[in-house]
Every structure is written in structure tokens, then in C-alpha cells.
Design a protein around this motif. Structure first.
Motif, PDB file in Angstrom:
ATOM      1  N   LEU A  64      14.864  -7.910  57.698  1.00 31.42           N
ATOM      2  CA  LEU A  64      15.302  -7.035  56.405  1.00 31.42           C
ATOM      3  C   LEU A  64      14.503  -7.368  55.310  1.00 31.42           C
ATOM      4  O   LEU A  64      14.025  -6.157  54.629  1.00 31.42           O
ATOM      5  CB  LEU A  64      16.190  -6.417  56.240  1.00 31.42           C
ATOM      6  CG  LEU A  64      17.860  -6.128  56.907  1.00 31.42           C
ATOM      7  CD1 LEU A  64      18.989  -5.413  56.037  1.00 31.42           C
ATOM      8  CD2 LEU A  64      17.248  -4.871  58.092  1.00 31.42           C
ATOM      9  N   VAL A 120      11.647  -5.152  56.609  1.00 31.80           N
ATOM     10  CA  VAL A 120      11.677  -3.296  57.083  1.00 31.80           C
ATOM     11  C   VAL A 120      10.960  -3.295  55.320  1.00 31.80           C
ATOM     12  O   VAL A 120      11.112  -1.808  55.246  1.00 31.80           O
ATOM     13  CB  VAL A 120      13.525  -2.947  57.424  1.00 31.80           C
ATOM     14  CG1 VAL A 120      13.646  -1.793  57.026  1.00 31.80           C
ATOM     15  CG2 VAL A 120      13.775  -3.072  58.582  1.00 31.80           C
ATOM     16  N   ARG A 121      12.121  -3.797  54.254  1.00 26.05           N
ATOM     17  CA  ARG A 121      12.275  -3.488  53.035  1.00 26.05           C
ATOM     18  C   ARG A 121      10.908  -3.077  53.273  1.00 26.05           C
ATOM     19  O   ARG A 121      10.141  -2.516  52.369  1.00 26.05           O
ATOM     20  CB  ARG A 121      12.691  -4.297  52.027  1.00 26.05           C
ATOM     21  CG  ARG A 121      12.549  -3.352  50.698  1.00 26.05           C
ATOM     22  CD  ARG A 121      13.685  -4.587  49.950  1.00 26.05           C
ATOM     23  NE  ARG A 121      13.473  -5.648  50.339  1.00 26.05           N
ATOM     24  CZ  ARG A 121      14.877  -6.712  50.973  1.00 26.05           C
ATOM     25  NH1 ARG A 121      15.959  -6.131  51.069  1.00 26.05           N
ATOM     26  NH2 ARG A 121      14.997  -7.667  50.644  1.00 26.05           N
ATOM     27  N   ARG A 149       8.177  -2.696  54.754  1.00 24.00           N
ATOM     28  CA  ARG A 149       7.832  -2.034  55.141  1.00 24.00           C
ATOM     29  C   ARG A 149       8.086  -0.487  54.786  1.00 24.00           C
ATOM     30  O   ARG A 149       6.802   0.727  54.651  1.00 24.00           O
ATOM     31  CB  ARG A 149       7.624  -0.999  56.955  1.00 24.00           C
ATOM     32  CG  ARG A 149       6.954  -2.207  57.697  1.00 24.00           C
ATOM     33  CD  ARG A 149       7.564  -2.906  59.044  1.00 24.00           C
ATOM     34  NE  ARG A 149       7.228  -3.018  59.668  1.00 24.00           N
ATOM     35  CZ  ARG A 149       7.662  -4.150  60.980  1.00 24.00           C
ATOM     36  NH1 ARG A 149       8.616  -3.278  61.560  1.00 24.00           N
ATOM     37  NH2 ARG A 149       6.520  -4.915  61.695  1.00 24.00           N
TER      38      ARG A 149
END
Ligand code: SF4
Length: 157
Positions: free
Chosen positions: A34, A37-38, A40
Motif C-alpha cells: 500500500l 498505492v499511497r 500513486r
């Protein structure tokens, strides 16, 4: 998804997969840290840390552009074991002191042996003293076996 949640007033929570139980296929295909993800999301949105808590392990951010709140549950990239005070009791009387370890206390056996309330309490206290510091989860290209044999669904969330 962030925009969609913002429009509808929903929060969004993601969670990193954990190596629990045997699965078909390669777990590396399921594992997305994550932290990536964070990073991005931060290319498109402003994520402001918030002290908001639900009692669960998610860390929340307010999304400035949408008004939504996004939570990240990161057992792999930033585990939260140091603050964990959870144990889990199954419907068969097994007390698991950690999702990520095999050790457990068989309270059904204690009860069926006719234990008094005091003896049952002692068995629970003994189990709690064995609560481990945390999991030993690993997901990488060299580690294909699950860290614990049981699936998450056996223990509950
Ligand atoms: S892995 Fe074990 S110690 Fe870590 S948060 Fe989960 S239950 Fe708690």
C-alpha cells in the motif's frame, strides 16, 4: 474509486493481502504494497493524515479534493503488532492469541474437563501471557508457503 466514494459520502479502506492458508496461484500476484498505492494516489490527490480511528488497524487520510476518507491497513509494509491487544475466540473454544501465529489455547478441553470459573480464568490468563510480539509474515519471490496454515476465515478478522 476515491472520486466515486467522495461523491457518495463513503470511506474507502484497502488492505494488503496476508500469507495465511494455502492458495492456488502465486501470492506475489496478489500482493501490492500500500506504500505504492499511497504514492500513486498522492500524484493525483492531496492526502492529509487524520487522527480518525475506528478501533481497527486502519490509518486514515482525508482526501482534500473529494472530501472522502481513505484508510490503509498495512500488515506487510508497516505492521501494527506493537499496539495489538487482540485475541480471537472461535466458536469451537479455541483462543488464538495472534492471527499470524499457530499457538492457541483449547478452552473447550478445559471446560469439558469440568474446570471451575477460576481454572478457566487461569487458562485464559496463561494463554494471554503467550501472546506473541507479532507475526512473521513474508511475501516474496522465494517464500511461497503460507506463514500460518489456517485461513483468515477460520479465525475471523
Ligand atoms: S499479526 Fe498478531 S500481533 Fe500483529 S496485529 Fe495481527 S493479531 Fe496482532
Amino acid at each position: 474509486m476515491l472520486a466515486w466514494c467522495g461523491e457518495r459520502g463513503h470511506d474507502l479502506c484497502l488492505i494488503e493481502t496476508m500469507p495465511m492458508g494455502a492458495i492456488d496461484g502465486d501470492r506475489m500476484d496478489q500482493y501490492l504494497p500500500l506504500s505504492i498505492v499511497r504514492a500513486r494516489l498522492r500524484q493525483r490527490f492531496t492526502l492529509n493524515e487524520t487522527p480518525f480511528k475506528t478501533g481497527g488497524p486502519a490509518r486514515y487520510y482525508d482526501v482534500a479534493e473529494t472530501g472522502a476518507r481513505v484508510g490503509f491497513i498495512t500488515p506487510m509494509t508497516h505492521n501494527f503488532c506493537e499496539s495489538c491487544n487482540r485475541v480471537r475466540l472461535t466458536c469451537t473454544g479455541t483462543l488464538y492469541m495472534c492471527l499470524g501465529q499457530d499457538d492457541a489455547a483449547d478452552l473447550r478441553r478445559v471446560l469439558r474437563a469440568g474446570a471451575s470459573d477460576a481454572a478457566l480464568e487461569a487458562a485464559i490468563e496463561d494463554a494471554i501471557t503467550r501472546k506473541p510480539k507479532g507475526h512473521d509474515f513474508v511475501i516474496d519471490r522465494r517464500t511461497t508457503a503460507p506463514s500460518v496454515a489456517r485461513h483468515m476465515s477460520l479465525t475471523g478478522g
